[in-house]
Enzyme design. Structure first.
Site, PDB file in Angstrom:
ATOM      1  N   HIS A   1       0.823  -1.323  -0.040  1.00 44.37           N
ATOM      2  CA  HIS A   1       0.400   0.199   0.099  1.00 44.37           C
ATOM      3  C   HIS A   1       1.122   1.145   0.094  1.00 44.37           C
ATOM      4  O   HIS A   1       0.630   1.852  -0.427  1.00 44.37           O
ATOM      5  CB  HIS A   1      -1.013  -0.037   1.195  1.00 44.37           C
ATOM      6  CG  HIS A   1      -2.066   0.979   0.891  1.00 44.37           C
ATOM      7  ND1 HIS A   1      -2.657   2.314   0.458  1.00 44.37           N
ATOM      8  CD2 HIS A   1      -3.640   0.418   1.001  1.00 44.37           C
ATOM      9  CE1 HIS A   1      -3.311   2.123   0.343  1.00 44.37           C
ATOM     10  NE2 HIS A   1      -4.044   1.055   0.861  1.00 44.37           N
TER      11      HIS A   1
ATOM     12  N   ASP B   1      -9.910  -7.697 -18.821  1.00 46.34           N
ATOM     13  CA  ASP B   1     -10.138  -8.989 -19.829  1.00 46.34           C
ATOM     14  C   ASP B   1      -8.268  -9.641 -20.727  1.00 46.34           C
ATOM     15  O   ASP B   1      -8.303  -8.851 -21.213  1.00 46.34           O
ATOM     16  CB  ASP B   1     -10.596  -9.333 -20.413  1.00 46.34           C
ATOM     17  CG  ASP B   1     -11.018 -10.555 -21.684  1.00 46.34           C
ATOM     18  OD1 ASP B   1     -10.296 -11.793 -22.089  1.00 46.34           O
ATOM     19  OD2 ASP B   1     -11.559  -9.895 -22.812  1.00 46.34           O
TER      20      ASP B   1
END
Length: 448
Positions: free
Chosen positions: A165, A388
């Site tokens: 993070h 995708d």
């Protein structure tokens, strides 16, 4: 235990590097406050592609290309010991020396249906689909800032990421995933823009920020007896368009003013907050906190670019008494979240950062005992189902396991546009049992 076998493990680096324009990334108080929080795990489940596509090789090659743009992921966290004042400081060195860990694994005994369990349960074996599960951000001094595991199952593929993070928040992680998938499916980077780093640091704060060595000390882990008492379970709760619409309408009707509009996310967050706390057995006089992830990019002055890369998120708390939360209704709870979000201005960010730099207090791992806090992370605005890689869109998204810290709520878009999925980490005992028998909670949620 899941039957997960590692086939190969490697380090992927940018295909071509141009380090002359890459400088250190100095870390802000918002970054450094996350030093002892865990790497963020996110995973995508796909139907299995045709092996003839050589998808593992394609994933690695396209990852190398993507890292030319998203080069901070291939860098490393550097810790500097400042002996002159007994402090330490950190920065991210974008020299590509660390690279990204890429693991190819398989599980011959597991199928897609084992992950998509009935009633929304998240199976414990999912922890084996992530490389850096339960690793803290400060461990980035010796580990890559991003680890990817691709696990082949009988009829599916799971791509699990663990990101530090300190280098990236949710917006940046999903931006990277979309770019990587585009490159993998099309083989082209022509429509991708160069990375814009956040490039933000408050005037008047010297960096790197010096952290007292004493502040780097962490409390000992819980005793074995205590650890055995705080087992948690991960559970997916689905909110349909109607669930969301009803909760939003109820909250706004109870607020009763057009000056403030409760959003869908705030309404669902309030419903989860009240429901979890109502079933947690807490004292009515005690406090409860709802920490909400807020994107600061457009709240700073001057504002940053909407999709600039880095960690520009902050988790401020809305704090109320348990009695008020339960007695004053859905609209009132949503209004507290709304006020919290609206209060995150350039001035409040500046005040927090300046105060933090003057009196460094690093957020330590949340107590595993109190259970009075919920954390709203991720966002249904992230286009998680637009990722995708060339063999179809994901069929599910999972947030990884939370290792005993109750109250984490990862909000994600459902597979149908306009719906929400919330992956909740809850005590496996009373809280979860009571929640699933709570008619007020179940009235506005769909058990999948």
């Amino acid at each position: 235990m899941a039957d997960v076998t590692v086939i190969s493990s490697s380090i992927v680096r940018p295909q071509n590097t141009n380090q002359s324009s890459r400088t250190k990334i100095h870390l802000t108080p918002f970054d450094l406050n996350t030093l002892y929080l865990d790497y963020t795990p996110r995973g995508l489940l796909f139907h299995k592609p045709d092996p003839e596509t050589r998808f593992i090789s394609r994933l690695k090659t396209s990852l190398s290309t993507a890292l030319e743009i998203y080069f901070p992921f291939a860098g490393r966290l550097v810790k500097v010991d400042n002996l002159e004042d007994n402090t330490v400081s950190f920065y991210i060195d974008c020299d590509d020396s660390s690279g990204v860990k890429f693991v190819h694994a398989e599980s011959k005994s597991l199928s897609v249906s084992d992950i998509l369990q009935p009633h929304g349960y998240v199976p414990d074996f999912l922890d084996h689909f992530f490389q850096f599960s339960n690793v803290q951000n400060c461990d980035g001094v010796s580990k890559p800032l991003l680890a990817i595991q691709v696990t082949e199952m009988n009829d599916g593929v799971f791509i699990g990421l663990c990101t530090n993070h300190l280098v990236a928040d949710g917006i940046s992680v999903w931006s990277f995933l979309h770019a990587w998938s585009k490159i993998c499916s099309s083989g082209s980077v022509s429509d991708l823009h160069p990375l814009v780093l956040k490039g933000w640091f408050l005037d008047g704060i010297d960096y790197p920020i010096h952290i007292p060595v004493s502040e780097m000390e962490t409390p000992p882990p819980p005793s074995r007896e205590l650890s055995s008492m705080v087992i948690t379970k991960e559970r997916i709760f689905h909110f349909t368009k109607k669930n969301i619409s009803d909760l939003k309408a109820k909250a706004n009707n109870e607020v009763g003013t057009t000056d403030v509009i409760i959003s869908s996310l705030q309404a669902v967050s309030a419903h989860m907050w009240r429901s979890v706390i109502r079933n947690s057995g807490l004292s009515r006089e005690g406090e409860t906190h709802c920490k909400v992830g807020v994107d600061l990019r457009q709240r700073l002055n001057p504002p940053l670019e909407k999709e600039c890369f880095g960690n520009v998120a902050y988790f401020p708390p809305a704090t109320v008494t348990v009695g008020d939360l339960l007695d004053r209704g859905q609209g009132w709870a949503a209004l507290q979240i709304n006020k919290l979000v609206r209060s995150q201005t350039n001035e409040s960010c500046k005040t927090f950062a300046e105060d933090w730099a003057r009196n460094v207090k690093i957020l330590k791992p949340q107590s595993r005992v109190v259970g009075n806090t919920i954390i709203i992370s991720s966002s249904p605005r992230f286009g998680v189902y637009n990722t995708d890689f060339g063999w179809g869109k994901p069929i599910a998204v999972r947030a990884g396991m939370s290792h005993g810290t109750s109250g984490k709520l990862a909000f994600m878009r459902g597979i149908e546009e306009g719906t929400f999925d919330v992956q909740a980490t809850l005590w496996s005992g009373d809280v979860l049992v009571k929640l699933l028998a709570d008619l007020e909670f179940l009235e506005n949620v769909t058990i999948v």
